[in-house]
Design a protein around this motif. Structure first.
Motif, PDB file in Angstrom:
ATOM      1  N   ALA A  81       0.688  -1.284   0.125  1.00 20.61           N
ATOM      2  CA  ALA A  81       0.167  -0.024  -0.006  1.00 20.61           C
ATOM      3  C   ALA A  81       0.684   1.479   0.196  1.00 20.61           C
ATOM      4  O   ALA A  81       0.649   2.486  -0.665  1.00 20.61           O
ATOM      5  CB  ALA A  81      -1.224  -0.136   1.051  1.00 20.61           C
ATOM      6  N   ASP A  82       2.135   1.267   0.641  1.00 20.03           N
ATOM      7  CA  ASP A  82       2.938   2.423   0.917  1.00 20.03           C
ATOM      8  C   ASP A  82       4.307   1.891   0.757  1.00 20.03           C
ATOM      9  O   ASP A  82       4.869   2.148   2.009  1.00 20.03           O
ATOM     10  CB  ASP A  82       2.294   3.335   1.928  1.00 20.03           C
ATOM     11  N   PRO A  83       4.909   1.581  -0.430  1.00 22.57           N
ATOM     12  CA  PRO A  83       6.116   0.962  -0.192  1.00 22.57           C
ATOM     13  C   PRO A  83       7.175   1.936   0.185  1.00 22.57           C
ATOM     14  O   PRO A  83       8.262   1.821   0.634  1.00 22.57           O
ATOM     15  CB  PRO A  83       6.615   0.330  -1.474  1.00 22.57           C
ATOM     16  N   GLU A  84       7.088   3.285  -0.024  1.00 25.18           N
ATOM     17  CA  GLU A  84       8.030   4.273   0.174  1.00 25.18           C
ATOM     18  C   GLU A  84       8.356   4.650   1.582  1.00 25.18           C
ATOM     19  O   GLU A  84       9.364   4.841   2.202  1.00 25.18           O
ATOM     20  CB  GLU A  84       7.829   5.679  -0.475  1.00 25.18           C
ATOM     21  N   ARG A  85       7.385   4.380   2.611  1.00 29.09           N
ATOM     22  CA  ARG A  85       7.247   4.463   3.868  1.00 29.09           C
ATOM     23  C   ARG A  85       8.019   3.227   4.651  1.00 29.09           C
ATOM     24  O   ARG A  85       8.907   3.579   5.353  1.00 29.09           O
ATOM     25  CB  ARG A  85       5.800   4.597   4.539  1.00 29.09           C
ATOM     26  N   GLY A  86       7.789   2.090   4.269  1.00 31.83           N
ATOM     27  CA  GLY A  86       8.503   1.126   4.738  1.00 31.83           C
ATOM     28  C   GLY A  86       8.308   0.916   6.294  1.00 31.83           C
ATOM     29  O   GLY A  86       7.209   1.216   6.821  1.00 31.83           O
ATOM     30  N   CYS A  87       9.149   0.510   6.884  1.00 33.41           N
ATOM     31  CA  CYS A  87       9.153   0.276   8.456  1.00 33.41           C
ATOM     32  C   CYS A  87      10.194   1.230   8.981  1.00 33.41           C
ATOM     33  O   CYS A  87      11.367   1.377   8.819  1.00 33.41           O
ATOM     34  CB  CYS A  87       9.538  -1.177   8.751  1.00 33.41           C
ATOM     35  N   LEU A  88       9.696   2.143  10.120  1.00 35.08           N
ATOM     36  CA  LEU A  88      10.440   2.819  10.644  1.00 35.08           C
ATOM     37  C   LEU A  88      11.634   2.319  11.419  1.00 35.08           C
ATOM     38  O   LEU A  88      12.775   2.962  11.280  1.00 35.08           O
ATOM     39  CB  LEU A  88       9.751   3.854  11.482  1.00 35.08           C
ATOM     40  N   LEU A  89      11.336   1.031  11.793  1.00 36.55           N
ATOM     41  CA  LEU A  89      12.447   0.287  12.781  1.00 36.55           C
ATOM     42  C   LEU A  89      13.509   0.079  11.348  1.00 36.55           C
ATOM     43  O   LEU A  89      14.800   0.231  11.744  1.00 36.55           O
ATOM     44  CB  LEU A  89      12.005  -0.721  13.041  1.00 36.55           C
ATOM     45  N   VAL A  90      13.314  -0.456  10.373  1.00 40.52           N
ATOM     46  CA  VAL A  90      14.222  -0.983   9.592  1.00 40.52           C
ATOM     47  C   VAL A  90      15.102   0.306   9.004  1.00 40.52           C
ATOM     48  O   VAL A  90      16.125   0.447   8.592  1.00 40.52           O
ATOM     49  CB  VAL A  90      13.599  -1.776   8.264  1.00 40.52           C
ATOM     50  N   ASN A  91      13.949   1.683   8.676  1.00 45.69           N
ATOM     51  CA  ASN A  91      14.625   2.742   8.193  1.00 45.69           C
ATOM     52  C   ASN A  91      15.834   3.203   9.095  1.00 45.69           C
ATOM     53  O   ASN A  91      16.979   3.736   8.819  1.00 45.69           O
ATOM     54  CB  ASN A  91      13.518   3.823   7.793  1.00 45.69           C
ATOM     55  N   ALA A  92      15.486   3.231  10.254  1.00 44.03           N
ATOM     56  CA  ALA A  92      16.207   3.493  11.435  1.00 44.03           C
ATOM     57  C   ALA A  92      17.686   2.886  11.459  1.00 44.03           C
ATOM     58  O   ALA A  92      18.714   3.050  11.845  1.00 44.03           O
ATOM     59  CB  ALA A  92      15.765   3.586  12.813  1.00 44.03           C
ATOM     60  N   ALA A  93      17.471   1.648  11.388  1.00 43.91           N
ATOM     61  CA  ALA A  93      18.546   0.570  11.633  1.00 43.91           C
ATOM     62  C   ALA A  93      19.610   0.708  10.329  1.00 43.91           C
ATOM     63  O   ALA A  93      20.830   0.758  10.377  1.00 43.91           O
ATOM     64  CB  ALA A  93      18.248  -0.892  11.700  1.00 43.91           C
ATOM     65  N   THR A  94      19.224   1.061   9.141  1.00 38.67           N
ATOM     66  CA  THR A  94      20.033   1.147   8.022  1.00 38.67           C
ATOM     67  C   THR A  94      20.279   2.829   8.012  1.00 38.67           C
ATOM     68  O   THR A  94      21.692   2.932   7.539  1.00 38.67           O
ATOM     69  CB  THR A  94      19.308   0.914   6.869  1.00 38.67           C
ATOM     70  N   GLU A  95      19.720   3.754   8.379  1.00 45.04           N
ATOM     71  CA  GLU A  95      20.023   4.935   7.991  1.00 45.04           C
ATOM     72  C   GLU A  95      20.907   5.461   9.389  1.00 45.04           C
ATOM     73  O   GLU A  95      21.742   6.485   9.265  1.00 45.04           O
ATOM     74  CB  GLU A  95      18.795   5.980   8.174  1.00 45.04           C
ATOM     75  N   ARG A  96      20.730   5.135  10.589  1.00 45.93           N
ATOM     76  CA  ARG A  96      21.195   5.693  11.745  1.00 45.93           C
ATOM     77  C   ARG A  96      22.129   4.490  12.473  1.00 45.93           C
ATOM     78  O   ARG A  96      22.268   4.447  13.877  1.00 45.93           O
ATOM     79  CB  ARG A  96      20.190   6.020  12.619  1.00 45.93           C
ATOM     80  N   SER A  97      22.785   3.466  11.851  1.00 40.52           N
ATOM     81  CA  SER A  97      23.475   2.481  12.517  1.00 40.52           C
ATOM     82  C   SER A  97      24.805   2.920  13.151  1.00 40.52           C
ATOM     83  O   SER A  97      25.172   2.331  13.912  1.00 40.52           O
ATOM     84  CB  SER A  97      23.794   1.543  11.597  1.00 40.52           C
ATOM     85  N   ALA A  98      25.116   4.294  12.831  1.00 44.17           N
ATOM     86  CA  ALA A  98      26.496   4.801  13.595  1.00 44.17           C
ATOM     87  C   ALA A  98      25.800   5.738  14.958  1.00 44.17           C
ATOM     88  O   ALA A  98      26.598   6.093  15.539  1.00 44.17           O
ATOM     89  CB  ALA A  98      27.125   5.609  12.586  1.00 44.17           C
ATOM     90  N   HIS A  99      24.620   5.654  15.261  1.00 43.92           N
ATOM     91  CA  HIS A  99      24.305   6.237  16.375  1.00 43.92           C
ATOM     92  C   HIS A  99      23.843   5.354  17.449  1.00 43.92           C
ATOM     93  O   HIS A  99      22.602   4.601  17.252  1.00 43.92           O
ATOM     94  CB  HIS A  99      23.187   7.246  15.844  1.00 43.92           C
ATOM     95  N   PRO A 100      24.703   5.308  18.506  1.00 43.31           N
ATOM     96  CA  PRO A 100      24.402   4.164  19.517  1.00 43.31           C
ATOM     97  C   PRO A 100      22.837   4.301  20.076  1.00 43.31           C
ATOM     98  O   PRO A 100      22.411   3.409  20.429  1.00 43.31           O
ATOM     99  CB  PRO A 100      25.254   4.712  20.664  1.00 43.31           C
ATOM    100  N   ASN A 101      22.297   5.696  20.376  1.00 41.03           N
ATOM    101  CA  ASN A 101      20.767   5.689  20.774  1.00 41.03           C
ATOM    102  C   ASN A 101      19.973   4.920  19.871  1.00 41.03           C
ATOM    103  O   ASN A 101      19.030   4.132  20.369  1.00 41.03           O
ATOM    104  CB  ASN A 101      20.508   6.953  21.186  1.00 41.03           C
ATOM    105  N   THR A 102      19.866   5.166  18.662  1.00 37.12           N
ATOM    106  CA  THR A 102      19.090   4.445  17.620  1.00 37.12           C
ATOM    107  C   THR A 102      19.159   2.926  17.677  1.00 37.12           C
ATOM    108  O   THR A 102      18.454   2.102  17.652  1.00 37.12           O
ATOM    109  CB  THR A 102      19.340   5.207  16.229  1.00 37.12           C
ATOM    110  N   VAL A 103      20.500   2.406  17.578  1.00 36.83           N
ATOM    111  CA  VAL A 103      21.134   1.008  17.667  1.00 36.83           C
ATOM    112  C   VAL A 103      20.427   0.535  18.653  1.00 36.83           C
ATOM    113  O   VAL A 103      19.691  -0.776  18.938  1.00 36.83           O
ATOM    114  CB  VAL A 103      22.301   0.968  17.544  1.00 36.83           C
ATOM    115  N   GLN A 104      20.383   1.108  20.142  1.00 35.51           N
ATOM    116  CA  GLN A 104      19.972   0.568  21.322  1.00 35.51           C
ATOM    117  C   GLN A 104      18.215   0.295  21.213  1.00 35.51           C
ATOM    118  O   GLN A 104      17.796  -0.899  21.461  1.00 35.51           O
ATOM    119  CB  GLN A 104      20.335   1.329  22.486  1.00 35.51           C
TER     120      GLN A 104
END
Length: 175
Positions: A81-104
């Motif tokens: 229904a909305d492929p651009e949005r995806g999953c915020l958790l996956v988006n966060a893991a891939t975009e912010r993997s260098a940020h410890p708080n996000t990874v945690q």
């Protein structure tokens, strides 16, 4: 949350946030401290909503296998229904993997998902829904990994046949 979910952290400007929230720049900083802190709150809210929903479905399921299939197919529907949005958790893991708080936060949420799946699968094993020789924790680890991969493939615009087939193959692991 919706803005970060759709655009990601880096692509979301302070101006985007001010406009979306309908507040002045100073009010944004006074209320949330920084863009980073607002993102952390948005990610936590997303994780609480989505992880809690999954846990509730699995905890309340009379039969675990149909509940797991239903959850996976619901994710397929959301991504189609909305492929651009995806999953915020996956988006966060891939975009912010260098940020410890996000990874945690991502790791904590994935742990909750895995635990919920493991508990449900153990109940299913005891009730004979899955073979007695299956290890609930191993299956939960696989399904947690599969679930995130499914979300990535949805964002990559895989078609319904591909995603539905992937779900059926994953469900076969429970046989």
């Amino acid at each position: 949350m919706e803005l970060f979910w759709r655009q990601g952290f880096e692509a979301t400007s302070t101006e985007d946030l001010v406009e979306s929230l309908g507040i002045a720049r100073g009010s944004l900083y006074k209320a949330f401290g920084s863009k980073e802190q607002l993102y952390a709150l948005a990610l936590r809210r997303y994780c609480e909503r989505h992880a809690v929903g999954l846990v509730e479905v699995l905890d309340q399921a009379e039969q675990v296998r149909p509940a797991i299939r239903a959850v996976l197919l619901e994710l397929v529907e959301a991504d189609l229904a909305d492929p651009e949005r995806g999953c915020l958790l996956v988006n966060a893991a891939t975009e912010r993997s260098a940020h410890p708080n996000t990874v945690q936060q991502v790791s904590r949420t994935m742990g909750q998902v895995e635990s919920a799946l493991a508990g449900a699968l153990e109940r299913a094993r005891v009730r004979g829904e899955i073979a007695a020789d299956k290890e609930a924790r191993e299956l939960a680890q696989f399904l947690t990994t599969f679930l995130q991969g499914l979300r990535v493939m949805g964002k990559a615009r895989a078609d319904r046949a591909f995603l539905d087939n992937a779900v059926e193959v994953a469900m076969g692991v429970l046989d």
